[in-house]
Enzyme design. Structure first.
Site, PDB file in Angstrom:
ATOM      1  CG  ASP A   1      -2.239   0.671   0.906  1.00 29.39           C
ATOM      2  OD1 ASP A   1      -3.157   0.478   1.536  1.00 29.39           O
ATOM      3  OD2 ASP A   1      -2.023   1.712   0.144  1.00 29.39           O
TER       4      ASP A   1
ATOM      5  CD  GLU B   1      -6.950   5.699   2.533  1.00 32.56           C
ATOM      6  OE1 GLU B   1      -6.456   6.102   1.277  1.00 32.56           O
ATOM      7  OE2 GLU B   1      -5.730   5.222   3.336  1.00 32.56           O
TER       8      GLU B   1
HETATM    9  C1  GLC Z   1      -4.309   4.272   0.043  1.00 36.37           C
HETATM   10  C2  GLC Z   1      -5.312   3.195   0.078  1.00 36.37           C
HETATM   11  C3  GLC Z   1      -5.202   2.211  -0.918  1.00 36.37           C
HETATM   12  C4  GLC Z   1      -4.970   2.967  -2.463  1.00 36.37           C
HETATM   13  C5  GLC Z   1      -3.535   3.492  -2.052  1.00 36.37           C
HETATM   14  C6  GLC Z   1      -3.068   4.222  -3.605  1.00 36.37           C
HETATM   15  O1  GLC Z   1      -3.641   4.635   1.070  1.00 36.37           O
HETATM   16  O2  GLC Z   1      -4.898   2.376   1.632  1.00 36.37           O
HETATM   17  O3  GLC Z   1      -6.506   1.564  -0.943  1.00 36.37           O
HETATM   18  O4  GLC Z   1      -5.104   2.110  -3.340  1.00 36.37           O
HETATM   19  O5  GLC Z   1      -3.392   4.062  -1.020  1.00 36.37           O
HETATM   20  O6  GLC Z   1      -3.794   5.352  -3.541  1.00 36.37           O
END
Ligand code: GLC
Length: 632
Positions: free
Chosen positions: A312, A518
């Protein structure tokens, strides 16, 4: 017989020499990995065998658009680029602007010694949601209500076309989290608290990627230029954290993890998912980004996942607390756990340098590097990226097409849940009459496209207002739907006197949560922000009212339900607000059934269907129905 000569050599000799030279050149240019007729394993082995350590590490490096340029791609052999939420080439950029940016970076990748194409990833999690004018579909919390896998497949196919319209080939979707506590800020990204619904909704993957059962090519599988690589996320247990605290700790035994949070990964792998993203969260105190037993031992070795695993955003940095406290440890733990591609929105050269050092000193064995690169190359080969690395404008008209908007409108209709209809069973309020002297539309969310789209829309955290993209608010939809003779009055938060004095036939009150994404969405109280509750009281205390809740999850409504004549959960419907009025006014019937338990009080949480103590306001699976008006 005179033999033609050129200087000292006869013509036959010259022809032979030219033929030899041509053959040599042809053979020199022929390399197996560039030949699509070669078996996949041969292409991977041939290319891997030619790669230097720097080129291998470059493939494992995904940088953010803001750090990317043609020169950077070439210098560091970068294998992937991403747009984080809201990371756009320009405000309200067109498909052509997006495509030109992606193609320019691709030219940088192709200009390297081995010419390995790069793959560009983006969070297209409810349509191509970063992109102006894209169709914004309902978020997963509403799509789970539809219980319609075929619809999800169609949404995936439409989304893939809109992604490819911008030159991008990779979506960080679907999120297959099983949200077990609505206090989690990402619960709207989860199809359901029930893993069986989440499993069924993985049908979006063959929509996004193409259907592997239609070919003999096996998995992972991506069909080609109208499809994209997908990403099942976030592995594993992201929706099970304590109190729904984002990125926190999922405390559950192995059997519980396997039975609740793992099943949709089996479906995703069987359906050919090309990539899996690791969760920020921990399982029983161990960070998933450092969990070799689960990432390598279970996902790769037990479930035979053969695509690539991606971290991530700064996921390896967050292995330590505080993040980035011991970066070498983070790199070692993450890569040895089985992460193949690392998402590096900041300081990507730190990763390149550190991994190079650890590989050269055999702290991280070359076998692990080679496994990572093989997986990345496998995805790039199977999706045809070597044959078709450059995008064109042939799909540009797919972005926000009317056909896709009609599909999204259908999804909105099927995502609505009718929780109450009439204060007495024999006097239902819905469907509403289209013809009435004067009606009231009220509430903070009635005329707010940003609110109805929610997070992950244009900006990471979403936006409010009506200037963010192209769509239809619920108010606009009401005005389009009612009889021309019906007077529609809109007031965001009217007082009781205004409502009473105007003698409205009925009122539609649209309130709910404002956009979040988030951890910004984590909430311990789950209340509807003011003036929502006040508007409900002022309006429903003075006239027949239907309340439409715009939210990413079940929220506190128990104190107000008695005042309402009707109550509809609309979740986060996206740009096509007409789908809400299609059902409110009876052009279509209500069919949706709750995919998340609707609690009475947050003190009951977590509370999921099947729990021994289960006393919800509206249970999992609940949803009243209405017949379309033409059938009445
Ligand atoms: C974010 C998320 C993830 C996403 C990634 C790229 O923090 O947790 O779901 O795909 O970063 O944006």
């Amino acid at each position: 017989m005179r033999v033609a000569t050129m200087g000292r050599f006869s013509m036959p000799v010259m022809c032979f020499a030219v033929l030899c030279l041509w053959t040599a050149v042809a053979e020199a240019e022929y390399v197996k990995y560039k030949d699509p007729k070669q078996p996949l394993s041969v292409r991977i082995r041939d290319l891997l065998g030619r790669m230097t350590l720097e080129e291998k590490i470059g493939q494992m490096t995904q940088i953010e658009r803001k750090d990317a340029s043609r020169d950077v791609m070439k210098k560091y052999f970068i294998g992937s680029v991403l747009s984080g939420g809201g990371s756009v080439p320009a405000p309200k950029a067109t498909a052509e602007t997006w495509m030109n940016m992606v193609n320019d970076l691709q030219k940088g990748a192709l200009s390297t010694r081995l010419g390995i194409p790069m793959i560009y990833g983006i969070d297209a999690v409810h349509g191509h949601n970063n992109v102006y004018k894209a169709t914004i579909f309902p978020h997963n919390v509403g799509l789970g209500v539809t219980r319609d896998p075929a619809l999800l497949k169609r949404i995936g196919a439409a989304t893939a076309l809109e992604i490819r319209a911008t030159g991008i080939q990779y979506a960080f979707a679907p999120c297959i989290a099983v949200c077990r506590d609505p206090r989690w800020g990402r619960c709207y990204e989860s199809y359901s608290e029930d893993h069986k619904i989440v499993q069924a909704m993985t049908e979006i993957i063959p929509g996004l990627q193409g259907d592997p059962t239609a070919t003999r090519k096996g998995v992972p599988f991506v069909a080609g230029k109208t499809k994209v690589a997908a990403c099942a996320k976030h592995f594993v247990g992201d929706g099970g954290t304590v109190k729904g605290i984002d990125e926190n700790n999922t405390v559950i035994n192995f059997n519980g993890l396997l039975s609740i949070h793992m099943p949709a990964y089996l479906d995703s792998i069987q359906k050919g998912v090309a990539t899996v993203m690791v969760s920020y969260s921990s399982w029983n105190g161990k960070k998933m980004h450092a969990n070799r037993d689960l990432v390598t031992g279970f996902l790769k070795n037990k479930l035979k996942f053969r695509g690539f695993v991606i971290s991530d955003w700064q996921g390896i940095d967050r292995i330590t607390d505080p993040p980035h406290a011991n970066y070498s440890y983070s790199v070692q733990a993450g890569v040895l756990a089985g992460i193949d591609m690392v998402m590096l929105p900041e300081n990507f050269t730190d990763f390149v340098d550190d991994l190079t050092f650890q590989a050269k000193n055999n702290i991280i064995p070359m076998s692990r590097i080679d496994d990572a690169v093989k997986r990345i190359l496998r995805v790039k080969f199977i999706m045809g990226l070597f044959e078709n690395p450059m995008a064109d404008l042939s799909l540009a008209n797919q972005l926000g097409s009317q056909e896709h908007r009609e599909l999204a409108r259908e999804a909105v209709r099927k995502s609505l849940v009718l929780l109450k209809n009439g204060k007495s069973t024999n006097k239902p309020l819905l469907p509403l009459p289209k013809k009435a002297p004067k009606i009231l539309v009220a509430g903070s969310h009635a005329d707010n496209l940003g609110d109805q789209c929610g997070g992950w829309t244009i900006e990471w955290q979403g936006l409010q207002g009506n200037d963010l993209t192209v769509g239809t608010t619920i108010l606009t939809a009401v005005k389009k739907t009612v009889d021309p003779s019906t007077q529609v009055i809109y007031m965001e938060n009217p007082d009781t006197n205004f409502v009473k004095s105007n003698k409205f036939s009925y009122a539609i009150v649209v309130v709910g949560e404002t956009p979040y994404t988030e951890f910004f969405g984590d909430s311990l109280n789950l209340t509807i922000p003011e003036p929502g509750p006040s508007t409900i009281k002022n309006v429903c205390g003075a006239v027949k009212c239907v309340v439409v809740i715009i939210s990413g999850r079940p929220v506190v409504v128990e104190p107000y339900v008695a005042q309402m004549d009707a109550l509809v959960a609309a979740w986060l419907p996206g740009t096509e607000g007409q789908g809400v009025t299609d059902v409110l006014f009876g052009d279509y019937g209500f069919t949706g059934k709750l995919a998340h338990t609707w609690f009475k009080s947050v003190d009951q949480l977590p509370m999921n269907v099947g729990d021994p103590h289960y006393d919800p306001l509206f249970p999992f699976g609940f949803g009243l129905t209405t017949k379309p008006r033409r059938e009445v």
